[in-house]
Design an enzyme around this catalytic site. Structure first.
Site, short mmCIF file in Angstrom:
data_model
loop_
_atom_site.label_atom_id
_atom_site.label_comp_id
_atom_site.label_asym_id
_atom_site.label_seq_id
_atom_site.Cartn_x
_atom_site.Cartn_y
_atom_site.Cartn_z
N GLY A 1 36.80 -17.12 14.51
CA GLY A 1 35.54 -18.16 15.16
C GLY A 1 35.26 -18.95 15.90
NE ARG A 2 36.90 -20.54 9.50
CZ ARG A 2 36.58 -19.62 9.02
NH1 ARG A 2 35.91 -18.54 9.62
NH2 ARG A 2 37.81 -18.80 7.92
CD GLU B 1 32.84 -19.69 8.82
OE1 GLU B 1 31.16 -19.63 8.76
OE2 GLU B 1 32.67 -19.48 10.26
CE LYS C 1 27.30 -13.01 9.28
NZ LYS C 1 28.21 -12.53 9.89
#
Ligand code: F6P
Length: 557
Positions: A273-274, A360, A516
């Site tokens: 994602g990053r 991250e 989460k």
């Protein structure tokens, strides 16, 4: 080094530990007077100049760091990444963001398959789609051209594209192509962010791009449903097909959401994602705003650094040098933070993006084999454009804690201003600070100097600067799409180098999961309490008290 050996148990690591004592005896004031040393701490590549002479390091330090790189099998690890091996072992995935910007005719294999044609298939689809929208051939439900785009996504599906958008906004070429168009980003699940995004926008002329690798991220999906409702309420449910498109690896969920699969832009599990800004995640919204030709230049800039990172010898390899110096600062000199200080307002979203890429990726407590690390990995990244930062946190950097700084400067301003009668141009004024600050940090100011300036005795301790505070300077020729791509790739690879040396997995992010899942328990409780009057239970005293207070006050609203 055997794969299960921790890097801190190797000879080169121990040598560096011992070497810290030598470095503690030096001061940058003296190191900077050694011209030969400074000369060898400058690296040029493709218009960029890196000067790392203001690091608390000697040529011996560098030599020892290259030995550390060897002990960490850095060269092999970079090779394994480019070869599409499953180096993200906890998710069993290759790490191939370099393929996202590879030239059309290059070959990058994953599981025996060249992935470059797939990449270009999506890029070609984006080129066509973005031109259709930008030219007004693609119209909304009421026949109006779609001039405004809201990109809905969070984390890696937001920060990279926001950084690039912010950087391109004032570039003369890019801004010309963006005339009459708007690009906004909706990330936070806070309804205030929705309100801010839709203020002043007309659903009739708005295209929503839902960006989510998994298409399950709670924030993004709620925001996407909220904007779907905004469009349906104004234009009817059938308008969704014309006003919503998606970027995801999960095309099944995209379809279930109600977005036409033909209007979905794929990417792949081998893109973290990053590290996804060069996939459709960034390329689609940015092409809608600036046109594909501008975005292609951004990809080319990143690709240039990819090739440099892969092939340049470590002594001349910008991402490798930066990564090794960061390891030196964090793990040996004990400086846990890094300030990212671009002397360019256009780079105001660079530090927030790098915060995710770095923290991250490298905020890990165990080695890639799951062994607890007896040293700290990762780095605390923060930053602001100069000169704003100077009037904010630089006090601490100059006289408080030691924080290695990255100074990023640009030769040619995107928006030059020359005022008649001024001593220098506005950009020169900005850059005077870029050149001055690293020396202020390195040299400091001694009590003797203050005495010679007749500073009153009682103020001398307050006005003394210890100096010897490390920084590095990166000078870019300009800040166009190409340079922005270069900058992105330098930092992506630098962070990977740090992770490779520390022996961690820089490509997973298990640390975000616990919060989460706890939030999902709270969500269930809020629903049960508000819809069925169920009491708050199953939480500790603190959370129970806070939840009760929240529910009680909410019931009165
Ligand atoms: O913050 C955790 C994370 O998984 C990031 O790694 C990722 O960039 C972000 O959430 C968004 O994920 P997705 O693109 O799947 O919505």
């Amino acid at each position: 080094m055997a794969s299960s050996t921790l890097i801190c148990d190797t000879e080169p690591w121990k040598n560096l530990r011992a070497h810290v004592e030598d470095i503690k005896k030096t001061h940058l004031r003296d190191l900077m007077s050694d011209t030969k040393r400074c000369q060898s701490m400058m690296v040029e590549f493709d218009g960029l100049l890196l000067d790392y002479s203001r690091q608390c390091a000697t040529l011996e330090t560098m030599d020892k760091l290259f030995k550390l790189a060897e002990a960490a099998n850095l060269k092999q690890k970079i090779g394994r990444m480019y070869n599409g091996e499953r180096i993200n072992s906890t998710e069993n995935r290759p790490v191939l963001h370099v393929a996202l910007r590879a030239p059309r005719d290059s070959v990058i294999q994953s599981d025996g398959k060249n992935v470059v044609p797939d990449v270009w298939k999506v890029l070609d689809k984006i080129r066509v789609f973005s031109e259709t929208v930008r030219s007004g051939s693609w119209v909304g439900a009421t026949g109006k051209a779609l001039t405004d785009v809201i990109s809905v996504g969070i984390g890696g599906s937001f920060l990279g594209p926001l950084f690039v958008h912010t950087a391109l906004q004032t570039d003369p070429e890019a801004s010309k192509f963006a005339k009459g168009r708007q690009l906004r980003f909706l990330a936070n699940v806070d309804p205030v962010d929705v309100a801010r995004n839709i203020t002043g926008l007309n659903p009739e002329t708005t295209l929503v791009v839902v960006v989510s690798k998994t298409f399950t991220t709670a924030e993004t999906m709620l925001n996407a449903r909220t904007l779907r409702e905004w469009i349906s309420a104004a234009l009817g449910p059938s308008a969704v097909a014309k006003h919503m498109v998606a970027v995801s690896t999960n095309l099944t969920l995209v379809e279930q959401f109600g977005i036409d699969p033909n209007n979905a832009f794929a990417f792949w599990d081998w893109v973290g994602g990053r590290y996804s800004v060069c996939s459709a995640v960034g390329v689609l919204p940015l092409s809608l705003q600036y046109g594909f030709s501008v975005v292609e230049k951004f990809l080319k800039g990143a690709s240039s650094i990819d090739q440099h990172f892969y092939s340049a010898p470590f002594e001349k390899n910008i991402p490798v040098l930066l990564g090794l110096l960061s390891v030196w600062n964090v793990s040996f000199l004990g400086y846990p933070a890094r300030a990212i200080l671009p002397y360019s307002q256009a780079l105001e979203k660079f530090a927030p993006h790098i915060q995710q890429v770095s923290m991250e990726s490298n905020g890990k407590g165990v080695s890639i084999d799951g062994v607890p690390l007896p040293f700290e990995a990762g780095e605390i990244d923060f930053g602001e454009p100069g000169t704003n930062g100077q009037h904010s946190f630089y006090q601490l950097i100059h006289q408080g804690r030691v924080i290695p700084c990255d100074f990023i400067g640009v030769v040619k301003s995107q928006q030059p201003v020359y005022l008649k009668g001024e001593v220098v141009s506005n950009h020169d004024e900005l850059m005077s600070n870029f050149f001055a600050q690293p020396d202020a940090l390195a040299y400091g100011k001694t009590p003797e100097q203050l005495q010679n300036e007749n500073v009153p005795q009682h103020l001398i301790p307050h006005k003394t600067f210890s100096g010897n505070r490390p920084s590095l300077s990166l000078l870019l020729p300009s800040l166009n799409a190409y340079n922005i791509g270069q900058l992105l790739a330098i930092y992506e690879h630098r962070i990977a180098v740090q992770g490779f040396v520390w022996g961690i997995n820089s490509f997973d992010q298990w640390g975000v999961e616990l919060g989460k899942s706890l939030a999902s328990q709270v969500r269930k409780q809020l629903n049960a309490a508000q819809m069925k009057g169920k009491p708050v239970e199953g939480f500790n005293y603190s959370t129970t008290t806070l939840l009760k207070r929240y529910l009680e006050q909410r019931s009165r609203i």
